[in-house]
Design an enzyme around this catalytic site. Structure first.
Site, PDB file in Angstrom:
ATOM      1  N   ASP A  67      39.579  10.023  17.496  1.00 31.22           N
ATOM      2  CA  ASP A  67      39.566  11.101  18.498  1.00 31.22           C
ATOM      3  C   ASP A  67      40.608  10.917  19.604  1.00 31.22           C
ATOM      4  O   ASP A  67      40.570  11.620  20.612  1.00 31.22           O
ATOM      5  CB  ASP A  67      38.159  11.198  19.123  1.00 31.22           C
ATOM      6  CG  ASP A  67      37.165  11.805  18.156  1.00 31.22           C
ATOM      7  OD1 ASP A  67      37.298  12.998  17.837  1.00 31.22           O
ATOM      8  OD2 ASP A  67      36.264  11.076  17.684  1.00 31.22           O
ATOM      9  N   GLU A  72      42.701  13.831  27.116  1.00 36.55           N
ATOM     10  CA  GLU A  72      42.110  14.226  28.400  1.00 36.55           C
ATOM     11  C   GLU A  72      40.808  13.483  28.720  1.00 36.55           C
ATOM     12  O   GLU A  72      40.441  13.340  29.886  1.00 36.55           O
ATOM     13  CB  GLU A  72      41.814  15.729  28.388  1.00 36.55           C
ATOM     14  CG  GLU A  72      41.275  16.237  29.697  1.00 36.55           C
ATOM     15  CD  GLU A  72      40.769  17.660  29.609  1.00 36.55           C
ATOM     16  OE1 GLU A  72      41.232  18.486  30.391  1.00 36.55           O
ATOM     17  OE2 GLU A  72      39.898  17.943  28.758  1.00 36.55           O
ATOM     18  N   ASP A  73      40.135  12.987  27.689  1.00 36.27           N
ATOM     19  CA  ASP A  73      38.838  12.363  27.950  1.00 36.27           C
ATOM     20  C   ASP A  73      38.946  10.936  28.478  1.00 36.27           C
ATOM     21  O   ASP A  73      37.958  10.378  28.948  1.00 36.27           O
ATOM     22  CB  ASP A  73      37.978  12.391  26.674  1.00 36.27           C
ATOM     23  CG  ASP A  73      37.585  13.806  26.327  1.00 36.27           C
ATOM     24  OD1 ASP A  73      37.287  14.568  27.270  1.00 36.27           O
ATOM     25  OD2 ASP A  73      37.604  14.165  25.142  1.00 36.27           O
ATOM     26  N   ARG A  92      34.839   5.867  21.123  1.00 32.77           N
ATOM     27  CA  ARG A  92      35.978   6.205  21.970  1.00 32.77           C
ATOM     28  C   ARG A  92      36.151   5.236  23.150  1.00 32.77           C
ATOM     29  O   ARG A  92      37.063   5.413  23.955  1.00 32.77           O
ATOM     30  CB  ARG A  92      35.841   7.661  22.479  1.00 32.77           C
ATOM     31  CG  ARG A  92      35.668   8.673  21.361  1.00 32.77           C
ATOM     32  CD  ARG A  92      35.904  10.091  21.829  1.00 32.77           C
ATOM     33  NE  ARG A  92      37.264  10.276  22.307  1.00 32.77           N
ATOM     34  CZ  ARG A  92      37.700  11.368  22.933  1.00 32.77           C
ATOM     35  NH1 ARG A  92      36.866  12.369  23.155  1.00 32.77           N
ATOM     36  NH2 ARG A  92      38.948  11.455  23.331  1.00 32.77           N
ATOM     37  N   ARG A 138      27.855  12.985  27.567  1.00 34.00           N
ATOM     38  CA  ARG A 138      28.924  11.994  27.689  1.00 34.00           C
ATOM     39  C   ARG A 138      29.151  11.508  29.115  1.00 34.00           C
ATOM     40  O   ARG A 138      29.819  10.498  29.321  1.00 34.00           O
ATOM     41  CB  ARG A 138      30.245  12.600  27.200  1.00 34.00           C
ATOM     42  CG  ARG A 138      30.241  13.102  25.768  1.00 34.00           C
ATOM     43  CD  ARG A 138      30.327  11.959  24.782  1.00 34.00           C
ATOM     44  NE  ARG A 138      30.319  12.449  23.417  1.00 34.00           N
ATOM     45  CZ  ARG A 138      31.395  12.820  22.754  1.00 34.00           C
ATOM     46  NH1 ARG A 138      32.577  12.766  23.317  1.00 34.00           N
ATOM     47  NH2 ARG A 138      31.283  13.246  21.515  1.00 34.00           N
ATOM     48  N   HIS A 169      31.249  19.561  26.411  1.00 38.81           N
ATOM     49  CA  HIS A 169      31.795  19.260  27.734  1.00 38.81           C
ATOM     50  C   HIS A 169      31.705  20.463  28.661  1.00 38.81           C
ATOM     51  O   HIS A 169      31.722  21.606  28.204  1.00 38.81           O
ATOM     52  CB  HIS A 169      33.280  18.866  27.615  1.00 38.81           C
ATOM     53  CG  HIS A 169      33.516  17.511  27.033  1.00 38.81           C
ATOM     54  ND1 HIS A 169      34.348  17.288  25.965  1.00 38.81           N
ATOM     55  CD2 HIS A 169      33.029  16.295  27.391  1.00 38.81           C
ATOM     56  CE1 HIS A 169      34.370  15.990  25.685  1.00 38.81           C
ATOM     57  NE2 HIS A 169      33.574  15.371  26.529  1.00 38.81           N
ATOM     58  N   ILE A 250      36.430  19.522  15.143  1.00 40.19           N
ATOM     59  CA  ILE A 250      35.800  18.301  15.687  1.00 40.19           C
ATOM     60  C   ILE A 250      35.560  18.477  17.199  1.00 40.19           C
ATOM     61  O   ILE A 250      35.724  17.551  17.995  1.00 40.19           O
ATOM     62  CB  ILE A 250      36.613  17.021  15.353  1.00 40.19           C
ATOM     63  CG1 ILE A 250      38.102  17.185  15.663  1.00 40.19           C
ATOM     64  CG2 ILE A 250      36.421  16.638  13.897  1.00 40.19           C
ATOM     65  CD1 ILE A 250      38.899  15.890  15.527  1.00 40.19           C
ATOM     66  N   CYS A 256      41.714  19.412  26.188  1.00 44.15           N
ATOM     67  CA  CYS A 256      41.578  17.985  25.873  1.00 44.15           C
ATOM     68  C   CYS A 256      42.801  17.405  25.154  1.00 44.15           C
ATOM     69  O   CYS A 256      42.920  16.186  25.040  1.00 44.15           O
ATOM     70  CB  CYS A 256      40.316  17.736  25.074  1.00 44.15           C
ATOM     71  SG  CYS A 256      40.003  18.929  23.807  1.00 44.15           S
TER      72      CYS A 256
HETATM   73  C1  CIR Z   1      34.596  14.130  20.705  1.00 44.38           C
HETATM   74  O1  CIR Z   1      33.500  14.478  20.265  1.00 44.38           O
HETATM   75  O2  CIR Z   1      34.715  13.294  21.604  1.00 44.38           O
HETATM   76  C2  CIR Z   1      35.839  14.744  20.088  1.00 44.38           C
HETATM   77  N1  CIR Z   1      35.608  14.975  18.712  1.00 44.38           N
HETATM   78  C3  CIR Z   1      36.210  16.020  20.797  1.00 44.38           C
HETATM   79  C4  CIR Z   1      36.590  15.799  22.213  1.00 44.38           C
HETATM   80  C5  CIR Z   1      37.010  17.044  22.885  1.00 44.38           C
HETATM   81  N2  CIR Z   1      37.360  16.793  24.209  1.00 44.38           N
HETATM   82  C6  CIR Z   1      37.255  17.670  25.181  1.00 44.38           C
HETATM   83  O3  CIR Z   1      36.769  18.778  24.996  1.00 44.38           O
HETATM   84  N3  CIR Z   1      37.632  17.305  26.395  1.00 44.38           N
END
Ligand code: CIR
Length: 265
Positions: A67, A72-73, A92, A138, A169, A250, A256
């Protein structure tokens, strides 16, 4: 407070998707994204950022983190600064450390996360004056406390809000249009979390278009949502549409896929 600091940017960091993106986390039983198609869509996304006037910085793929394309995460950029986050999903956890050397190269200093909480960048919406941070699967309160003082030092008021149940999110359901205006799904807007802002509601059945990004004079949104595109154009926003269907498989959106920021030049 600098006006328009929430959408005037000079640079954007993104990371190429690896083949392992096919194994990205998702809540539903959606099919695996095709890494080749993902890469093509990612290229168009970077092109859209360049059209909007930012210099793209593209990092190499990281197969060990499926991922990691969702940069951005793992970090939060604001007002010329950057703070490392602690992503909330176990697979992650290592992404912030993998991003750090690149951020060290780009920024004068990288602010470390304080404490042991969890926070994903996807839960943080920055306006010129506030950080709206959604508690979610999260992001927890300790996570918010871990970044609070860094944001407050730059004059952001912290508004703790709730990511709707069943939504990954906070920003899966909203995006900033300008200093005072937010594009949001009805379910999120009805919580009252945007009090003091003007809200433009996402047209029915186009909820997946909510996660748009404002970059300089453009609003970049997902293609395939004609009512949203027409509504925003009607309201005076210049739009660029980009296909991100593989990321959506996903649970990823537009915001992101990059970290957008301003460097003093
Ligand atoms: C996740 O579940 O962490 C990733 N498959 C998708 C993350 C998407 N991030 C976001 O919307 N900021």
């Amino acid at each position: 407070m600098k006006s328009e600091r929430s959408f005037r940017f000079t640079h954007a960091i993104s990371r190429l998707p690896g083949n392992s993106v096919a194994k990205g986390i998702r809540v539903s039983g959606k099919s695996d994204p095709d890494p080749e198609v993902f890469s093509k869509q990612h290229k168009s996304y970077i092109q859209a950022l360049a059209t909007a006037g930012v210099e793209p910085i593209v990092l190499p793929k990281l197969e060990e983190f499926p991922d990691s394309v969702f940069v951005e995460d793992a970090a939060l950029c604001f007002d010329g600064s950057v703070v490392l986050l602690r992503p909330g999903a176990e697979s992650r956890f290592g992404e912030a450390a993998a991003l750090e050397p690149h951020l060290q190269e780009t920024f004068d200093s990288v602010i470390k996360f304080q404490g042991t909480g969890r926070v994903d960048g996807g839960d943080i919406l920055l306006t010129d004056s506030h950080a709206l941070i959604g508690l979610s699967e999260r992001t927890d309160i300790d996570g918010i406390n871990g970044i609070k003082s860094a944001l407050e030092a730059h004059g952001y008021g912290i508004r703790i809000v709730k990511t709707p149940a069943g939504v990954l999110h906070f920003k899966s359901d909203c995006g900033l249009l300008d200093s005072k205006t937010i594009f949001s799904t009805k379910r999120l807007a009805s919580s009252g979390c945007f009090d003091g802002y003007t809200v433009i509601e996402v047209p029915d059945l186009e909820e997946a278009a909510a996660n748009l990004i404002r970059v300089n004079d453009y609003v970049i949104l997902r293609s395939g949502f004609p009512k949203s595109t027409a509504l925003l154009e009607q309201r005076g926003y210049e739009t660029i549409t980009v296909g991100v269907d593989e990321a959506a498989k996903i649970d990823g959106g537009l915001s992101c896929l990059s970290l957008r920021f301003t460097l003093n030049q």
